[in-house]
Design an enzyme around this catalytic site. Sequence first.
Site, PDB file in Angstrom:
ATOM      1  N   GLY A   1       6.446 -15.544   3.665  1.00  0.00           N
ATOM      2  CA  GLY A   1       5.984 -16.930   3.485  1.00  0.00           C
ATOM      3  C   GLY A   1       6.272 -17.532   2.125  1.00  0.00           C
ATOM      4  O   GLY A   1       6.408 -18.747   2.000  1.00  0.00           O
TER       5      GLY A   1
ATOM      6  N   ASP B   1       2.198 -18.033  -0.024  1.00  0.00           N
ATOM      7  CA  ASP B   1       2.320 -19.395   0.486  1.00  0.00           C
ATOM      8  C   ASP B   1       0.957 -20.066   0.627  1.00  0.00           C
ATOM      9  O   ASP B   1       0.769 -21.199   0.223  1.00  0.00           O
ATOM     10  CB  ASP B   1       3.096 -19.415   1.819  1.00  0.00           C
ATOM     11  CG  ASP B   1       2.563 -18.410   2.845  1.00  0.00           C
ATOM     12  OD1 ASP B   1       1.596 -17.683   2.539  1.00  0.00           O
ATOM     13  OD2 ASP B   1       3.114 -18.351   3.958  1.00  0.00           O
TER      14      ASP B   1
ATOM     15  N   ASP C   1      -5.817 -18.398   3.133  1.00  0.00           N
ATOM     16  CA  ASP C   1      -6.518 -18.816   4.348  1.00  0.00           C
ATOM     17  C   ASP C   1      -7.819 -18.010   4.475  1.00  0.00           C
ATOM     18  O   ASP C   1      -8.824 -18.352   3.868  1.00  0.00           O
ATOM     19  CB  ASP C   1      -5.582 -18.629   5.544  1.00  0.00           C
ATOM     20  CG  ASP C   1      -6.178 -19.085   6.850  1.00  0.00           C
ATOM     21  OD1 ASP C   1      -7.125 -19.881   6.836  1.00  0.00           O
ATOM     22  OD2 ASP C   1      -5.718 -18.641   7.924  1.00  0.00           O
TER      23      ASP C   1
ATOM     24  N   LYS D   1      -6.628 -23.359   1.838  1.00  0.00           N
ATOM     25  CA  LYS D   1      -7.432 -24.024   2.874  1.00  0.00           C
ATOM     26  C   LYS D   1      -8.885 -24.071   2.444  1.00  0.00           C
ATOM     27  O   LYS D   1      -9.431 -23.069   1.988  1.00  0.00           O
ATOM     28  CB  LYS D   1      -7.314 -23.262   4.201  1.00  0.00           C
ATOM     29  CG  LYS D   1      -6.040 -23.549   4.942  1.00  0.00           C
ATOM     30  CD  LYS D   1      -6.067 -22.977   6.350  1.00  0.00           C
ATOM     31  CE  LYS D   1      -4.688 -23.072   6.966  1.00  0.00           C
ATOM     32  NZ  LYS D   1      -4.584 -22.362   8.248  1.00  0.00           N
TER      33      LYS D   1
ATOM     34  N   PHE E   1      -3.607 -25.712  11.021  1.00  0.00           N
ATOM     35  CA  PHE E   1      -2.429 -24.842  10.983  1.00  0.00           C
ATOM     36  C   PHE E   1      -1.204 -25.646  10.572  1.00  0.00           C
ATOM     37  O   PHE E   1      -0.832 -26.617  11.213  1.00  0.00           O
ATOM     38  CB  PHE E   1      -2.202 -24.165  12.333  1.00  0.00           C
ATOM     39  CG  PHE E   1      -1.259 -23.011  12.206  1.00  0.00           C
ATOM     40  CD1 PHE E   1      -1.702 -21.791  11.706  1.00  0.00           C
ATOM     41  CD2 PHE E   1       0.080 -23.146  12.528  1.00  0.00           C
ATOM     42  CE1 PHE E   1      -0.835 -20.726  11.536  1.00  0.00           C
ATOM     43  CE2 PHE E   1       0.964 -22.085  12.364  1.00  0.00           C
ATOM     44  CZ  PHE E   1       0.506 -20.873  11.870  1.00  0.00           C
ATOM     45  N   VAL E   2      -0.595 -25.228   9.465  1.00  0.00           N
ATOM     46  CA  VAL E   2       0.542 -25.977   8.916  1.00  0.00           C
ATOM     47  C   VAL E   2       1.805 -25.113   8.907  1.00  0.00           C
ATOM     48  O   VAL E   2       1.727 -23.883   8.893  1.00  0.00           O
ATOM     49  CB  VAL E   2       0.250 -26.469   7.481  1.00  0.00           C
ATOM     50  CG1 VAL E   2      -0.883 -27.491   7.476  1.00  0.00           C
ATOM     51  CG2 VAL E   2      -0.079 -25.315   6.542  1.00  0.00           C
TER      52      VAL E   2
ATOM     53  N   ASP F   1       5.373 -20.357   8.572  1.00  0.00           N
ATOM     54  CA  ASP F   1       5.939 -20.260   9.916  1.00  0.00           C
ATOM     55  C   ASP F   1       4.880 -20.349  11.002  1.00  0.00           C
ATOM     56  O   ASP F   1       3.689 -20.144  10.766  1.00  0.00           O
ATOM     57  CB  ASP F   1       6.658 -18.921  10.091  1.00  0.00           C
ATOM     58  CG  ASP F   1       5.667 -17.765  10.219  1.00  0.00           C
ATOM     59  OD1 ASP F   1       4.855 -17.571   9.291  1.00  0.00           O
ATOM     60  OD2 ASP F   1       5.678 -17.070  11.256  1.00  0.00           O
TER      61      ASP F   1
ATOM     62  N   ARG G   1      10.150 -22.153   8.885  1.00  0.00           N
ATOM     63  CA  ARG G   1      10.108 -21.819   7.459  1.00  0.00           C
ATOM     64  C   ARG G   1      11.068 -22.694   6.656  1.00  0.00           C
ATOM     65  O   ARG G   1      10.841 -22.965   5.488  1.00  0.00           O
ATOM     66  CB  ARG G   1      10.486 -20.349   7.241  1.00  0.00           C
ATOM     67  CG  ARG G   1       9.471 -19.353   7.768  1.00  0.00           C
ATOM     68  CD  ARG G   1       9.716 -17.985   7.155  1.00  0.00           C
ATOM     69  NE  ARG G   1       9.083 -16.898   7.894  1.00  0.00           N
ATOM     70  CZ  ARG G   1       7.823 -16.519   7.720  1.00  0.00           C
ATOM     71  NH1 ARG G   1       7.065 -17.122   6.856  1.00  0.00           N
ATOM     72  NH2 ARG G   1       7.330 -15.518   8.430  1.00  0.00           N
TER      73      ARG G   1
HETATM   74  P1  IMP Z   1      -5.028 -14.869   5.052  1.00  0.00           P
HETATM   75  O1  IMP Z   1      -4.878 -13.384   4.953  1.00  0.00           O
HETATM   76  O2  IMP Z   1      -5.826 -15.277   6.253  1.00  0.00           O
HETATM   77  O3  IMP Z   1      -5.512 -15.526   3.770  1.00  0.00           O
HETATM   78  O4  IMP Z   1      -3.631 -15.475   5.422  1.00  0.00           O
HETATM   79  C1  IMP Z   1      -2.545 -15.374   4.649  1.00  0.00           C
HETATM   80  C2  IMP Z   1      -1.284 -15.454   5.468  1.00  0.00           C
HETATM   81  O5  IMP Z   1      -1.488 -16.004   6.781  1.00  0.00           O
HETATM   82  C3  IMP Z   1      -0.329 -16.387   4.783  1.00  0.00           C
HETATM   83  O6  IMP Z   1       0.454 -15.704   3.844  1.00  0.00           O
HETATM   84  C4  IMP Z   1       0.464 -16.956   5.927  1.00  0.00           C
HETATM   85  O7  IMP Z   1       1.564 -16.122   6.220  1.00  0.00           O
HETATM   86  C5  IMP Z   1      -0.493 -16.927   7.101  1.00  0.00           C
HETATM   87  N1  IMP Z   1      -1.129 -18.254   7.326  1.00  0.00           N
HETATM   88  C6  IMP Z   1      -2.399 -18.615   7.087  1.00  0.00           C
HETATM   89  N2  IMP Z   1      -2.619 -19.907   7.404  1.00  0.00           N
HETATM   90  C7  IMP Z   1      -1.423 -20.382   7.841  1.00  0.00           C
HETATM   91  C8  IMP Z   1      -0.992 -21.683   8.318  1.00  0.00           C
HETATM   92  O8  IMP Z   1      -1.714 -22.679   8.389  1.00  0.00           O
HETATM   93  N3  IMP Z   1       0.316 -21.759   8.681  1.00  0.00           N
HETATM   94  C9  IMP Z   1       1.186 -20.712   8.618  1.00  0.00           C
HETATM   95  N4  IMP Z   1       0.821 -19.493   8.174  1.00  0.00           N
HETATM   96  C10 IMP Z   1      -0.474 -19.333   7.791  1.00  0.00           C
HETATM   97 MG    MG Z   2       3.164 -16.053   8.466  1.00  0.00          MG
END
Ligand code: IMP
Ligand code: MG
Length: 181
Positions: free
Chosen positions: A43, A99, A102, A130, A151-152, A158, A164
């Site tokens: 990402g 990237d 979340d 987020k 979701f973006v 991606d 991407r």
């Molecule tokens: P986390 O572990 O939930 O904080 O998520 C991190 C990873 O989830 C990021 O590096 C992204 O690859 C993916 N991700 C989280 N939210 C999004 C979104 O809105 N769009 C695309 N990928 C996301």
């Molecule tokens: Mg991803």
Amino acid sequence: MQEDLERILFDEATIHHRLDELAEKISHDYRDRELTVIAILNGSVILMADLLRRIPLPLKLDCLSVASYHGGTKTTGELIFRQVSLPDIAGRHVLLLDDILDSGVTLATIREKIETADPQSIRICVLLEKKKTRLRQVDADYVGFQIADEFVVGYGLDYMERYRNLPCIGVLRKDLIAASA
Ligand code: IMP
Ligand code: MG
């Protein structure tokens, strides 16, 4: 590809302008230290390329490959390290690059793992954060933009490995997200 977006949040010019500001701040903060950037694949590749070329400091770059999504839009809470060995970061100033922040699972888990390698400092830079309650508490030191819990895609982000290469960031149309995601 842009027709798959419900709406654009940040166009290319807006992203690049924000990267100028972030790079200036990072360059100032690390002016007397040698930086080791660890970019989290896949990402952060576009961000990595555009941000690091704006930082005129001596730095080392490593990439870490992890997966948590298995193709859907929600985290599974479990992180798979695809690249097992960590770069040699003992005594170094590490800047983790991702990237998006979340649920926090990815960055919290990676941060814990990096800490065991005895770096002098660890900071986190994300393009997007987020606004939501996280599964794991993580604070990013450098944030490009804060966004709502939607979701973006684009600019490295991606959906099932697509989008991407979109130069902008936008909200993906809901009808394109699989019902099981
Ligand atoms: P986390 O572990 O939930 O904080 O998520 C991190 C990873 O989830 C990021 O590096 C992204 O690859 C993916 N991700 C989280 N939210 C999004 C979104 O809105 N769009 C695309 N990928 C996301
Ligand atoms: Mg991803």
